[in-house]
Scaffold this motif. Sequence first.
Motif, PDB file in Angstrom:
ATOM      1  N   THR A  73      57.653 -33.221   1.318  1.00  0.00           N
ATOM      2  CA  THR A  73      56.668 -33.659   0.293  1.00  0.00           C
ATOM      3  C   THR A  73      55.363 -32.909   0.469  1.00  0.00           C
ATOM      4  OG1 THR A  73      57.633 -35.887   0.278  1.00  0.00           O
ATOM      5  CG2 THR A  73      55.426 -35.629  -0.661  1.00  0.00           C
TER       6      THR A  73
ATOM      7  N   GLY B  57      55.208 -32.795 -14.349  1.00  0.00           N
ATOM      8  CA  GLY B  57      53.930 -32.961 -13.662  1.00  0.00           C
ATOM      9  C   GLY B  57      52.759 -33.292 -14.591  1.00  0.00           C
TER      10      GLY B  57
ATOM     11  N   SER C   9      60.205 -32.912  -7.582  1.00  0.00           N
ATOM     12  CA  SER C   9      59.965 -34.110  -8.402  1.00  0.00           C
ATOM     13  C   SER C   9      58.560 -34.647  -8.079  1.00  0.00           C
ATOM     14  CB  SER C   9      61.030 -35.173  -8.100  1.00  0.00           C
ATOM     15  OG  SER C   9      60.739 -36.356  -8.813  1.00  0.00           O
ATOM     16  N   TYR C  10      57.822 -35.012  -9.162  1.00  0.00           N
ATOM     17  CA  TYR C  10      56.428 -35.492  -8.992  1.00  0.00           C
ATOM     18  C   TYR C  10      56.399 -37.017  -9.075  1.00  0.00           C
ATOM     19  CZ  TYR C  10      55.324 -30.617 -10.071  1.00  0.00           C
ATOM     20  OH  TYR C  10      55.263 -29.246 -10.067  1.00  0.00           O
ATOM     21  N   SER C  11      55.547 -37.583  -8.250  1.00  0.00           N
ATOM     22  CA  SER C  11      55.413 -39.043  -8.244  1.00  0.00           C
ATOM     23  C   SER C  11      54.047 -39.431  -7.670  1.00  0.00           C
ATOM     24  CB  SER C  11      56.542 -39.696  -7.435  1.00  0.00           C
ATOM     25  OG  SER C  11      56.450 -39.299  -6.073  1.00  0.00           O
TER      26      SER C  11
ATOM     27  N   LYS D 294      64.226 -31.890  -3.483  1.00  0.00           N
ATOM     28  CA  LYS D 294      65.421 -32.723  -3.623  1.00  0.00           C
ATOM     29  C   LYS D 294      66.446 -32.500  -2.510  1.00  0.00           C
ATOM     30  CE  LYS D 294      64.858 -33.046  -8.609  1.00  0.00           C
ATOM     31  NZ  LYS D 294      65.488 -32.807  -9.932  1.00  0.00           N
TER      32      LYS D 294
ATOM     33  N   ASP E 279      54.743 -37.582 -15.484  1.00  0.00           N
ATOM     34  CA  ASP E 279      56.102 -37.118 -15.777  1.00  0.00           C
ATOM     35  C   ASP E 279      56.685 -36.521 -14.496  1.00  0.00           C
ATOM     36  OD1 ASP E 279      58.333 -35.379 -16.595  1.00  0.00           O
ATOM     37  OD2 ASP E 279      57.675 -35.888 -18.627  1.00  0.00           O
ATOM     38  N   PRO E 280      57.813 -37.053 -13.969  1.00  0.00           N
ATOM     39  CA  PRO E 280      58.328 -36.564 -12.675  1.00  0.00           C
ATOM     40  C   PRO E 280      58.859 -35.133 -12.741  1.00  0.00           C
ATOM     41  CG  PRO E 280      59.848 -38.121 -13.670  1.00  0.00           C
ATOM     42  CD  PRO E 280      58.628 -38.147 -14.518  1.00  0.00           C
ATOM     43  N   ASN E 281      59.220 -34.648 -13.905  1.00  0.00           N
ATOM     44  CA  ASN E 281      59.787 -33.303 -14.011  1.00  0.00           C
ATOM     45  C   ASN E 281      58.735 -32.254 -14.335  1.00  0.00           C
ATOM     46  OD1 ASN E 281      62.463 -34.279 -13.551  1.00  0.00           O
ATOM     47  ND2 ASN E 281      62.559 -34.925 -15.697  1.00  0.00           N
TER      48      ASN E 281
ATOM     49  N   ARG F 209      48.717 -47.382 -11.794  1.00  0.00           N
ATOM     50  CA  ARG F 209      49.992 -46.962 -12.388  1.00  0.00           C
ATOM     51  C   ARG F 209      50.091 -47.438 -13.839  1.00  0.00           C
ATOM     52  NH1 ARG F 209      53.922 -45.479  -8.401  1.00  0.00           N
ATOM     53  NH2 ARG F 209      53.116 -45.747  -6.285  1.00  0.00           N
TER      54      ARG F 209
END
Length: 801
Positions: free
Chosen positions: A327, A296, A274-276, A321, A292-294, A286
């Motif tokens: 990370t 990238g 997951s991307y953040s 996950k 997009d967390p899925n 921000r």
Amino acid sequence: DLFSVTDLQLLRLVLLHTAWEVGSAQVRYSVPEESKHGTFVGRLAQDLGLEVAELVSRMFRMVSSGRRDYFEVNLQSGVLFVNSRLDREELCGRNPLCAIDLEVIVDKPLRIFHVEVEIQDINDNAPVFPVNEKNLFILESRRPGSRFPLEGASDADIGTNSLLTYKLSLNDYFGVDLQKNNEQRKSLVLLLKEPLDREETSEHSLLLTATDGGKPELTGTVQLVITVLDANDNAPVFNRSVYEVRLLENAANGTLIIKLSATDLDEGINKDISYSFSNSVNRNLRNMFSLDPNTGEVRFKGELDFENISLYELQIEATDKSAFPLTGHCTLVVEVLDVNDNAPELAVTSLSLPVPEDAPAGTVVALISVSDRDSGDNGKVTCSIPPNLPFRLVSTFKNYHSLVLAEAVDRERVSEYKIVVTARDEGAPSLSASSSILVAISDVNDNAPAFPQPVYTVFVKENNPPGAHLLTVSASDPDLRENAFVSYSVVERSVGEQPLSSYISVHSESGHIYALQPLDYEELQVLQFQVSARDAGLPSLCGNVTVQLFVLDANDNAPAVSPAGSVRGSPGPELVPLSAGAGHVVGKIRAVDADSGYNAWLRYEVQEPGAAGPFRVGVYSGEISTTRALEEADGPSLRLVILVKDHGEPSLSATATVILSLVESPQAVKWDSRPRGGSEGPLVDMNVSLMIAICSVSGLFVLVIVVYVGLRCHPGPEVMCGPGKATVVCASEVGSWPCSQRQSRDLCVGEVSAKNDLMVFNANFPHSAENKDKEKHQAMKPNLCGTVSEDILFFMLFESF
């Protein structure tokens, strides 16, 4: 005592730096930021070559490019000093060069100097971390040499004052390392030096200190709380540690910037990523970027402005996950590219208005500054004004221009100019801005008053009342105010033995011309003078006009009869021989009239025709002659009253009394001693033809009188011509019978007396003074030659109305 050793050293550095950079501008100084009010900057007047004593008289003034007056000049000493607080970070931010441009202006003559004051950075800002405490989670399975990114501190200073070094509190497991990504960016990482053992130590608390390179040094700290985790031992890994992309500042909302990708060697949920954004990414970033967390995908969702921020750094994490997630980290660098989205800006910093119309070429009218927030070609600005104007733009210093006078101006032709100054950048497409300057032209006294005609002509009848208005002259002056205020005066000269000012006067404001005394045609027929119109300017200008005043004759003189006398010139009664036949001339009434023209044309008649007896008087000659042969019954003497009248309106008259004595001896009358018999024929054959034609040609009435006189003289024993006076009346182009000339014209008729009873009218055109004198003194000589002579005299009278 007033300055510390550090202050003195800093002052020496400032002076050395000023001396080194003085060649880059007319005058350049340096001063440290946060200098107190009154801090000495430089001897400005001396460095500019100006005399301190002349600063006030030459209207010394200084214009700053900023909104505040950070500097001031002591006009008594010419010293430039700090006026208000200087904060380099507030003025220039992170720019390496921070300078304030000053424009120094003096008059008499007008000169412009450019002064640049560099604001030097001092170490007045300590390094600051974004948070006071940073929590980190590290698996115990991480191997020595693993690196964990940290957000470094920031320092608002520049140069060596912003160069940071980091130091971690003493421990056995961790250290810090500063990695150089390129020449401009450095990344701070936490370095694992020894393997971790969660069972031995599950948490490490370390103090990270940032120290700048200033003198003295300033520091900032952050508390690192490191929690050691157990389990998943493979963290996701990005294919690149740093991603660099470029984005136009006018990019549309939602534009895809980049799609990031990370991999994890584990399996199952430990492999799902997951991307953040990292916790170090602030809220403003921000709001401008989305991740997009899925997938990238990083997209832009705000507004970019190259002029505000040209570079963004985003810390992005890829987390698996697992129950104990690992990370991976990367840095996304977004470089904003400039587009030409800012039009140039103009500002008129000084105006010298209005401009006198006699100002020389090169006179500075206004100072104009231009700026453009864009960069590169988008920020390069050129200035222009419309063609065909008497002004031009001169580039003076950097983005400063002077609007100067290019050629002479004339307020009477153009009183003001609206000049549109256009600033255009070199972007594609280019942007422009314009500003209007209204330049008023002030008046100077460069136009003399002018009359609408070179000569004024006026006709005035004599005997006018004193103070009578004759005419009005008017002059105009295209100047303004006092330069156009016209006053009138008479150009003094002598008229005969009297000054002109005794005859006429002119009202100084209205131009009305008045007669100060009654005019007498018999004394003055033409009065020519000049009227001067003078304005009230400094110096004043004047213009002259000629006035021709023609005096018209009025019938104000009655005929004057000469003292009574006989044709022999002796006083007493006229002796008439009884032997005189019809037509015998016994005497003549001589009268003159001081008037002219019809007013001087005399007519003779007997006042009581019934008492004239055998005598008559010539209507225009005044000769008394017999109408028949005399008889003794006519009496020894006869008294005649002769009425002499002129042709004026109303007519004036005079009377003359003539006493005639009848005598028998013909020898008693010497002038009539010769017999008048029919055998010898008439001694005088006189034919007079008078023809008067009145014609109308172009508004002019022309009276033409042609007199033909044929005279033949026969020799005789006694031929004498008697003197006499005849009045020659002449008319000129200025009116009816305006002038009179008296000449003696004796016409010899062969017997006793000369014929001098002709009244002649002739055209009085302009004569020279010499010719007038000749005409006044020249007499017609009597004809004594005894031969036949025929004289044809043509005299024309022009009368205009």
